[in-house]
Motif scaffolding. Structure first.
Motif, short mmCIF file in Angstrom:
data_model
loop_
_atom_site.label_atom_id
_atom_site.label_comp_id
_atom_site.label_asym_id
_atom_site.label_seq_id
_atom_site.Cartn_x
_atom_site.Cartn_y
_atom_site.Cartn_z
N ASP A 177 0.83 -1.20 0.00
CA ASP A 177 0.00 0.00 0.00
C ASP A 177 0.87 1.26 0.00
N LEU A 178 1.86 1.29 0.87
CA LEU A 178 2.71 2.47 0.99
C LEU A 178 3.47 2.76 -0.29
N VAL A 179 4.05 1.73 -0.87
CA VAL A 179 4.85 1.91 -2.09
C VAL A 179 3.98 2.38 -3.25
N VAL A 180 2.87 1.68 -3.49
CA VAL A 180 2.00 2.01 -4.62
C VAL A 180 1.38 3.40 -4.44
N ALA A 181 0.89 3.70 -3.24
CA ALA A 181 0.26 5.01 -3.00
C ALA A 181 1.27 6.14 -3.14
N SER A 182 2.47 5.96 -2.61
CA SER A 182 3.49 7.01 -2.67
C SER A 182 3.93 7.26 -4.11
N VAL A 183 4.23 6.19 -4.85
CA VAL A 183 4.65 6.35 -6.25
C VAL A 183 3.52 6.97 -7.08
N SER A 184 2.29 6.54 -6.81
CA SER A 184 1.14 7.06 -7.56
C SER A 184 0.97 8.56 -7.32
N LEU A 185 1.10 8.98 -6.05
CA LEU A 185 0.93 10.40 -5.75
C LEU A 185 2.01 11.24 -6.44
N ILE A 186 3.24 10.72 -6.48
CA ILE A 186 4.33 11.45 -7.13
C ILE A 186 4.07 11.57 -8.63
N LEU A 187 3.69 10.46 -9.26
CA LEU A 187 3.47 10.46 -10.71
C LEU A 187 2.24 11.29 -11.10
N ASP B 174 -11.85 11.92 -8.53
CA ASP B 174 -12.14 12.58 -7.26
C ASP B 174 -11.60 11.78 -6.07
N GLU B 175 -11.30 10.49 -6.30
CA GLU B 175 -10.81 9.63 -5.21
C GLU B 175 -9.29 9.74 -4.99
N LEU B 176 -8.57 10.42 -5.89
CA LEU B 176 -7.11 10.45 -5.80
C LEU B 176 -6.56 10.91 -4.45
N PRO B 177 -7.16 11.91 -3.79
CA PRO B 177 -6.63 12.32 -2.49
C PRO B 177 -6.63 11.21 -1.44
N GLN B 178 -7.40 10.16 -1.66
CA GLN B 178 -7.42 9.06 -0.70
C GLN B 178 -6.11 8.28 -0.70
N LEU B 179 -5.27 8.51 -1.70
CA LEU B 179 -3.93 7.92 -1.67
C LEU B 179 -3.17 8.44 -0.45
N TRP B 180 -3.46 9.68 -0.05
CA TRP B 180 -2.86 10.24 1.16
C TRP B 180 -3.38 9.51 2.39
N ASN B 181 -4.67 9.16 2.40
CA ASN B 181 -5.23 8.36 3.48
C ASN B 181 -4.53 7.02 3.59
N VAL B 182 -4.18 6.44 2.43
CA VAL B 182 -3.47 5.15 2.43
C VAL B 182 -2.09 5.32 3.04
N ILE B 183 -1.38 6.36 2.65
CA ILE B 183 -0.04 6.61 3.19
C ILE B 183 -0.09 6.82 4.70
N ARG B 184 -1.10 7.53 5.17
CA ARG B 184 -1.27 7.78 6.60
C ARG B 184 -1.62 6.52 7.39
#
Length: 222
Positions: free
Chosen positions: A32-42, A127-137
């Motif tokens: 979860d951390l790896v995919v969410a972090s890389v996705s947010l950067i890209l 609209d769901e993209l900000p939830q990647l931050w929820n995943v990182i948290r």
């Protein structure tokens, strides 16, 4: 498994098990951390463009947050891109009778509160993209039962509360198989979430993510 409709193609991945090991739990979290972090950067340029577009259209904050109930009943604040008009919550009471989602959730396919840009963001699931931050948290996982708003989560049955045994996710079996089925009840939704919890595997998560990605590309969001 008899209560599950629309999951026939997932049956090879539904292998009932007693519990998830500590190693498997850590593996899921690291993934979860790896995919969410890389996705947010890209996707950072896309997110910035969406924020600018929302600000221009509405003259308001591009981000929206809401209290949801998550793992073990712990409340957290979920984040989304804003897709509705300012008085959306006040208008909700007038629209409750038109609800198209299984009780106690609320959703309308043609919700009059949704802005023109908001319709595109919802259709594309952007609209769901900000939830990647929820995943990182650690509030959410990429895959898991969708979290209900606090007030709605308090109204579910004991079986419904069993969904809280897993970290909530951005996508789940229900979203992939019966997202807008008129025949789907909240009991069916709960059955799918409990099937996910009881049958979790890393491969099941990959399959659900793959199918969710396909739904995004086909723009079959709500």
């Amino acid at each position: 498994m008899e209560a599950l409709r629309g999951v026939e193609t997932l049956r090879p991945y539904l292998l009932r098990r007693a519990r998830i090991s500590v190693t498997e739990s850590h593996t899921k979290r690291v993934f979860d951390l790896v995919v969410a972090s890389v996705s947010l950067i890209l996707l950072a340029p896309v997110c910035l463009a969406i924020c600018a577009a929302i600000a221009v259209e509405s003259g308001w904050s591009p981000l929206y947050s809401q209290r949801r109930t998550g793992l073990n009943g712990r409340d957290f604040r979920i984040w989304k891109f804003r897709t509705m008009v300012r008085n959306a919550e006040a208008m909700k009471a007038e629209l409750l009778a038109l609800n198209e989602a299984p009780f106690p959730a609320f959703k309308l396919r043609n919700d009059p509160r949704v802005t023109r840009l908001g319709r595109f963001l919802r259709k594309s699931s952007l609209d769901e993209l900000p939830q990647l931050w929820n995943v990182i948290r650690g509030d959410m996982s990429l895959v898991g039962p969708r979290p209900l708003p606090v007030a709605e989560a308090a109204r579910v049955s004991a079986a419904g509360k069993a969904r809280l045994l897993a970290r909530p996710g951005i996508t789940c079996i229900w979203q992939v198989t019966n997202r807008h089925s008129a025949n789907d009840s909240f009991d069916d939704w709960v059955a799918k979430d409990l099937a996910y919890i009881d049958n979790w595997s890393f491969w099941l998560d990959l399959v659900l993510l793959w199918r969710s990605a396909g739904a995004v590309l086909r723009m079959t969001g709500r």
